[in-house]
Design a protein around this motif. Structure first.
Motif, short mmCIF file in Angstrom:
data_model
loop_
_atom_site.label_atom_id
_atom_site.label_comp_id
_atom_site.label_asym_id
_atom_site.label_seq_id
_atom_site.Cartn_x
_atom_site.Cartn_y
_atom_site.Cartn_z
N GLN A 180 50.59 -0.79 42.22
CA GLN A 180 52.07 -0.90 41.62
C GLN A 180 52.98 -0.40 42.73
OE1 GLN A 180 52.93 0.43 37.74
NE2 GLN A 180 54.57 -1.08 37.56
N ASP A 181 52.74 0.76 43.13
CA ASP A 181 53.83 1.50 43.85
C ASP A 181 53.95 0.78 45.14
OD1 ASP A 181 54.18 3.31 41.78
OD2 ASP A 181 52.82 4.85 42.64
N GLU A 182 52.66 0.54 45.71
CA GLU A 182 52.87 -0.09 47.15
C GLU A 182 53.48 -1.48 47.06
OE1 GLU A 182 48.67 1.32 49.23
OE2 GLU A 182 48.56 -0.12 47.48
N GLN A 183 53.37 -2.16 46.01
CA GLN A 183 54.07 -3.52 45.88
C GLN A 183 55.52 -3.46 45.65
OE1 GLN A 183 52.60 -6.43 46.49
NE2 GLN A 183 54.42 -7.58 45.75
N ALA A 184 55.72 -2.41 44.90
CA ALA A 184 57.30 -1.96 44.68
C ALA A 184 57.86 -1.81 46.00
CB ALA A 184 57.62 -0.95 43.72
N SER A 185 57.18 -1.11 46.75
CA SER A 185 57.77 -0.75 48.17
C SER A 185 57.85 -2.06 48.98
CB SER A 185 56.89 0.31 48.81
OG SER A 185 57.44 0.50 50.23
N LEU A 230 72.06 -13.43 50.54
CA LEU A 230 72.56 -12.40 50.32
C LEU A 230 72.83 -12.03 48.96
CD1 LEU A 230 74.16 -9.81 51.66
CD2 LEU A 230 76.19 -10.93 51.32
N VAL A 231 73.26 -12.69 47.98
CA VAL A 231 73.20 -12.57 46.50
C VAL A 231 72.02 -12.52 45.94
CG1 VAL A 231 74.09 -13.77 44.55
CG2 VAL A 231 75.69 -13.88 46.26
N LEU A 232 71.29 -13.23 46.44
CA LEU A 232 69.72 -13.49 45.51
C LEU A 232 69.04 -11.85 46.07
CD1 LEU A 232 68.45 -16.98 45.87
CD2 LEU A 232 69.15 -15.85 43.86
N SER A 233 69.10 -11.45 47.28
CA SER A 233 68.61 -10.21 47.73
C SER A 233 69.26 -9.17 47.02
CB SER A 233 68.55 -10.24 49.13
OG SER A 233 68.04 -11.39 49.82
N ILE A 234 70.46 -8.97 46.88
CA ILE A 234 70.98 -7.99 46.12
C ILE A 234 70.69 -7.95 44.61
CG2 ILE A 234 73.24 -7.36 45.17
CD1 ILE A 234 74.54 -7.98 48.00
N VAL A 235 70.63 -9.05 43.95
CA VAL A 235 70.23 -9.21 42.41
C VAL A 235 68.89 -8.77 42.51
CG1 VAL A 235 69.58 -10.89 41.00
CG2 VAL A 235 71.66 -11.01 41.96
N SER A 236 67.94 -9.06 43.58
CA SER A 236 66.54 -8.77 43.83
C SER A 236 66.39 -7.05 43.53
CB SER A 236 65.85 -9.58 44.32
OG SER A 236 64.44 -9.19 44.46
N LEU A 237 67.36 -6.63 44.41
CA LEU A 237 67.13 -5.20 44.71
C LEU A 237 67.42 -4.40 43.22
CD1 LEU A 237 68.92 -4.46 48.12
CD2 LEU A 237 66.54 -3.82 47.47
N ASN A 238 68.31 -5.06 42.46
CA ASN A 238 68.54 -4.34 41.19
C ASN A 238 67.66 -4.59 39.94
OD1 ASN A 238 71.13 -2.87 42.22
ND2 ASN A 238 72.23 -4.94 42.17
N THR A 239 66.66 -5.17 40.12
CA THR A 239 65.85 -5.60 39.05
C THR A 239 64.91 -4.38 39.18
OG1 THR A 239 64.28 -6.84 40.51
CG2 THR A 239 65.96 -8.17 39.16
N SER A 240 64.32 -3.87 37.87
CA SER A 240 63.37 -2.98 37.80
C SER A 240 62.19 -2.98 37.71
CB SER A 240 64.01 -1.94 36.45
OG SER A 240 63.73 -3.01 35.43
N GLY A 241 61.68 -4.33 37.42
CA GLY A 241 60.26 -4.62 37.58
C GLY A 241 59.58 -4.86 38.87
N VAL A 242 58.36 -4.67 38.97
CA VAL A 242 57.50 -4.82 40.22
C VAL A 242 56.80 -6.30 39.84
CG1 VAL A 242 55.77 -4.03 41.45
CG2 VAL A 242 57.19 -2.25 40.34
N THR A 243 56.76 -7.08 40.72
CA THR A 243 56.17 -8.41 40.67
C THR A 243 55.36 -8.64 41.58
OG1 THR A 243 58.04 -9.62 41.76
CG2 THR A 243 58.05 -9.48 39.56
N ASP A 278 47.66 -2.18 37.38
CA ASP A 278 47.41 -3.35 38.09
C ASP A 278 47.40 -3.38 39.66
OD1 ASP A 278 47.68 -4.50 35.58
OD2 ASP A 278 49.74 -5.30 35.84
N THR A 279 46.53 -4.38 39.98
CA THR A 279 46.53 -4.41 41.38
C THR A 279 46.93 -5.89 41.91
OG1 THR A 279 44.27 -5.16 41.58
CG2 THR A 279 44.79 -2.90 41.84
N CYS A 280 47.56 -6.07 42.88
CA CYS A 280 48.29 -7.35 43.74
C CYS A 280 47.50 -7.54 44.67
CB CYS A 280 49.77 -7.11 44.02
SG CYS A 280 50.40 -8.62 44.54
N ILE A 281 46.90 -8.87 44.79
CA ILE A 281 45.92 -9.32 45.88
C ILE A 281 46.89 -10.69 46.28
CG2 ILE A 281 43.72 -10.38 46.55
CD1 ILE A 281 42.67 -8.76 43.93
N THR A 282 47.23 -10.42 47.59
CA THR A 282 47.84 -11.73 48.27
C THR A 282 47.58 -11.65 49.72
OG1 THR A 282 49.97 -10.27 48.90
CG2 THR A 282 50.10 -11.48 46.99
N SER A 283 47.08 -12.85 50.24
CA SER A 283 46.71 -12.87 51.63
C SER A 283 45.68 -11.95 52.00
CB SER A 283 48.13 -12.91 52.49
OG SER A 283 48.95 -13.91 52.13
#
Length: 93
Positions: free
Chosen positions: A53-58, A19-32, A42-47
Protein backbone atom coordinates in the motif's frame (compact mmCIF):
# COMPACT_ATOMS: atom_id res chain seq x y z
CA UNK A 1 -13.23 29.03 -37.23
CA UNK A 2 -10.06 27.85 -38.92
CA UNK A 3 -8.48 24.46 -38.42
CA UNK A 4 -5.51 26.03 -36.58
CA UNK A 5 -7.84 27.65 -34.05
CA UNK A 6 -9.69 24.37 -33.50
CA UNK A 7 -6.37 22.57 -32.87
CA UNK A 8 -5.21 25.35 -30.55
CA UNK A 9 -8.36 25.29 -28.39
CA UNK A 10 -8.53 21.50 -28.44
CA UNK A 11 -4.98 21.10 -27.15
CA UNK A 12 -5.48 23.84 -24.57
CA UNK A 13 -8.54 21.99 -23.26
CA UNK A 14 -6.64 18.68 -23.18
CA UNK A 15 -3.73 20.14 -21.20
CA UNK A 16 -6.06 22.02 -18.85
CA UNK A 17 -8.02 18.80 -18.27
CA UNK A 18 -4.84 16.90 -17.49
CA UNK A 19 -3.79 19.62 -15.06
CA UNK A 20 -7.14 19.66 -13.25
CA UNK A 21 -7.47 15.87 -13.07
CA UNK A 22 -3.92 15.52 -11.73
CA UNK A 23 -4.51 18.15 -9.06
CA UNK A 24 -7.77 16.49 -8.02
CA UNK A 25 -6.05 13.11 -7.90
CA UNK A 26 -3.29 14.54 -5.69
CA UNK A 27 -5.94 15.66 -3.20
CA UNK A 28 -7.62 12.28 -2.85
CA UNK A 29 -6.75 10.40 0.29
CA UNK A 30 -7.26 6.81 -0.86
CA UNK A 31 -4.68 4.54 -2.45
CA UNK A 32 -5.87 2.71 -5.56
CA UNK A 33 -4.61 -0.17 -7.64
CA UNK A 34 -6.27 -0.64 -10.99
CA UNK A 35 -9.18 1.51 -9.89
CA UNK A 36 -9.78 -0.50 -6.71
CA UNK A 37 -9.26 0.96 -3.23
CA UNK A 38 -6.39 -0.57 -1.29
CA UNK A 39 -6.48 -1.29 2.42
CA UNK A 40 -3.78 -2.14 4.95
CA UNK A 41 -2.08 -5.42 4.05
CA UNK A 42 -3.22 -5.38 0.39
CA UNK A 43 -0.75 -5.85 -2.43
CA UNK A 44 -0.99 -4.38 -5.91
CA UNK A 45 0.17 -6.51 -8.82
CA UNK A 46 0.50 -4.63 -12.13
CA UNK A 47 2.68 -5.54 -15.10
CA UNK A 48 4.48 -8.16 -13.04
CA UNK A 49 5.34 -5.68 -10.27
CA UNK A 50 4.15 -6.30 -6.72
CA UNK A 51 3.73 -3.28 -4.43
CA UNK A 52 2.39 -2.79 -0.93
CA UNK A 53 0.00 0.00 0.00
CA UNK A 54 2.75 2.51 0.88
CA UNK A 55 4.71 1.80 -2.31
CA UNK A 56 1.57 2.14 -4.42
CA UNK A 57 0.69 5.45 -2.73
CA UNK A 58 4.14 6.75 -3.64
CA UNK A 59 3.76 5.50 -7.22
CA UNK A 60 0.33 7.12 -7.58
CA UNK A 61 1.62 10.43 -6.19
CA UNK A 62 4.56 10.45 -8.57
CA UNK A 63 2.30 9.99 -11.58
CA UNK A 64 0.05 12.78 -10.38
CA UNK A 65 2.96 15.21 -10.09
CA UNK A 66 4.08 14.30 -13.60
CA UNK A 67 0.55 15.05 -14.82
CA UNK A 68 0.58 18.42 -13.03
CA UNK A 69 3.93 19.28 -14.62
CA UNK A 70 2.94 18.26 -18.15
CA UNK A 71 -0.49 19.90 -17.88
CA UNK A 72 0.96 23.11 -16.44
CA UNK A 73 3.69 23.40 -19.07
CA UNK A 74 1.17 22.62 -21.82
CA UNK A 75 -1.33 25.23 -20.64
CA UNK A 76 1.38 27.84 -20.18
CA UNK A 77 2.95 27.06 -23.55
CA UNK A 78 -0.32 27.21 -25.44
CA UNK A 79 -1.34 30.42 -23.63
CA UNK A 80 1.93 32.10 -24.67
CA UNK A 81 1.57 30.75 -28.22
CA UNK A 82 -2.00 32.08 -28.38
CA UNK A 83 -0.91 35.50 -27.12
CA UNK A 84 1.74 35.74 -29.85
CA UNK A 85 -0.74 34.61 -32.50
CA UNK A 86 -3.25 37.20 -31.35
CA UNK A 87 -0.59 39.93 -31.39
CA UNK A 88 0.49 38.98 -34.92
CA UNK A 89 -3.11 38.91 -36.14
CA UNK A 90 -3.73 42.39 -34.71
CA UNK A 91 -0.57 43.72 -36.39
CA UNK A 92 -1.77 42.45 -39.78
CA UNK A 93 -5.21 44.05 -39.39
Amino acid sequence: MTWDRIKFWGMLVVFAGLLVLSIVSLNTSGVTCGGQDMHAGDTCITSGTVRGQDEQASENGGRDWIGVAIGGVGVLGYAVYGAFQLRDRRKKA
